[in-house]
Design a protein around this motif. Structure first.
Motif, mmCIF file in Angstrom:
data_model
loop_
_atom_site.group_PDB
_atom_site.id
_atom_site.type_symbol
_atom_site.label_atom_id
_atom_site.label_comp_id
_atom_site.label_asym_id
_atom_site.label_seq_id
_atom_site.Cartn_x
_atom_site.Cartn_y
_atom_site.Cartn_z
ATOM 1 N N ASN A 1 -1.251 -10.989 -1.987
ATOM 2 C CA ASN A 1 -0.316 -12.090 -2.289
ATOM 3 C C ASN A 1 -0.695 -12.951 -3.383
ATOM 4 O O ASN A 1 -0.124 -14.063 -3.758
ATOM 5 C CB ASN A 1 0.299 -12.901 -1.281
ATOM 6 C CG ASN A 1 0.847 -12.062 -0.202
ATOM 7 O OD1 ASN A 1 1.815 -11.267 -0.436
ATOM 8 N ND2 ASN A 1 0.410 -11.946 1.046
ATOM 9 N N ASP B 1 -0.716 -12.200 -6.661
ATOM 10 C CA ASP B 1 -0.033 -11.954 -7.873
ATOM 11 C C ASP B 1 1.427 -12.846 -7.597
ATOM 12 O O ASP B 1 2.198 -12.543 -6.727
ATOM 13 C CB ASP B 1 0.250 -10.509 -8.073
ATOM 14 C CG ASP B 1 0.939 -10.339 -9.499
ATOM 15 O OD1 ASP B 1 1.430 -11.223 -10.106
ATOM 16 O OD2 ASP B 1 0.865 -9.071 -9.861
ATOM 17 N N PRO B 2 1.570 -13.549 -8.426
ATOM 18 C CA PRO B 2 2.968 -14.459 -8.568
ATOM 19 C C PRO B 2 4.051 -13.252 -8.818
ATOM 20 O O PRO B 2 5.510 -13.853 -8.350
ATOM 21 C CB PRO B 2 2.717 -15.853 -9.454
ATOM 22 C CG PRO B 2 1.800 -15.173 -10.416
ATOM 23 C CD PRO B 2 0.962 -14.148 -9.730
ATOM 24 N N GLU B 3 3.955 -12.275 -9.379
ATOM 25 C CA GLU B 3 5.092 -11.489 -9.864
ATOM 26 C C GLU B 3 5.647 -10.917 -8.474
ATOM 27 O O GLU B 3 6.764 -10.761 -8.423
ATOM 28 C CB GLU B 3 4.800 -10.722 -11.012
ATOM 29 C CG GLU B 3 4.339 -11.160 -12.244
ATOM 30 C CD GLU B 3 5.516 -11.607 -13.073
ATOM 31 O OE1 GLU B 3 6.439 -10.939 -12.974
ATOM 32 O OE2 GLU B 3 5.281 -12.801 -13.590
ATOM 33 N N GLU B 4 4.510 -10.245 -7.767
ATOM 34 C CA GLU B 4 4.993 -9.199 -6.699
ATOM 35 C C GLU B 4 3.572 -9.040 -6.019
ATOM 36 O O GLU B 4 2.560 -8.930 -6.414
ATOM 37 C CB GLU B 4 5.709 -8.091 -6.808
ATOM 38 C CG GLU B 4 4.904 -7.117 -7.795
ATOM 39 C CD GLU B 4 5.449 -6.080 -7.835
ATOM 40 O OE1 GLU B 4 6.282 -5.321 -7.085
ATOM 41 O OE2 GLU B 4 5.383 -5.131 -8.990
ATOM 42 N N TYR C 1 0.903 -6.701 -3.865
ATOM 43 C CA TYR C 1 0.451 -5.484 -4.279
ATOM 44 C C TYR C 1 -0.484 -5.024 -2.816
ATOM 45 O O TYR C 1 -0.751 -5.885 -1.969
ATOM 46 C CB TYR C 1 -0.222 -5.267 -5.675
ATOM 47 C CG TYR C 1 -1.408 -5.924 -5.701
ATOM 48 C CD1 TYR C 1 -2.679 -5.281 -5.546
ATOM 49 C CD2 TYR C 1 -1.614 -7.444 -6.126
ATOM 50 C CE1 TYR C 1 -4.019 -6.329 -5.715
ATOM 51 C CE2 TYR C 1 -2.489 -8.002 -6.431
ATOM 52 C CZ TYR C 1 -3.966 -7.547 -6.014
ATOM 53 O OH TYR C 1 -4.952 -8.369 -6.189
ATOM 54 N N VAL D 1 1.808 -0.772 -5.774
ATOM 55 C CA VAL D 1 2.865 -1.666 -5.557
ATOM 56 C C VAL D 1 3.923 -1.049 -4.695
ATOM 57 O O VAL D 1 3.963 0.031 -4.449
ATOM 58 C CB VAL D 1 3.499 -2.458 -6.754
ATOM 59 C CG1 VAL D 1 2.632 -3.190 -7.529
ATOM 60 C CG2 VAL D 1 4.003 -1.187 -7.726
#
Length: 66
Positions: free
Chosen positions: A25, A27-30, A32, A46
């Motif tokens: 968690n 990665d602030p985008e999503e 993986y 992803v």
């Protein structure tokens, strides 16, 4: 929501059952995922390349859930 230990389908250049080893968690985008393939190889991927099967006792086929 996918969690560590879940068995899911991995479908990028293949379609095989894999295990989720870790959910990342950071990665602030999503999020993986680190997955383990049937041959023991680990990869990061992803969510768009992961899915699951649901078995319905009322139908003759399985249902793909993405």
């Amino acid at each position: 929501m996918l969690q560590t230990g879940d068995k899911v389908l991995y479908f990028k250049n293949t379609c095989e059952m894999v295990s989720i080893i870790k959910v990342h968690n950071d990665d602030p985008e999503e999020p993986y995922f680190t997955i383990q393939l049937a041959d023991g190889t680990e990869k990061q991927t992803v969510k768009k390349y992961l899915g699951s099967y649901a078995f319905s006792p009322f139908k003759k086929e399985n249902i793909f859930i993405r």
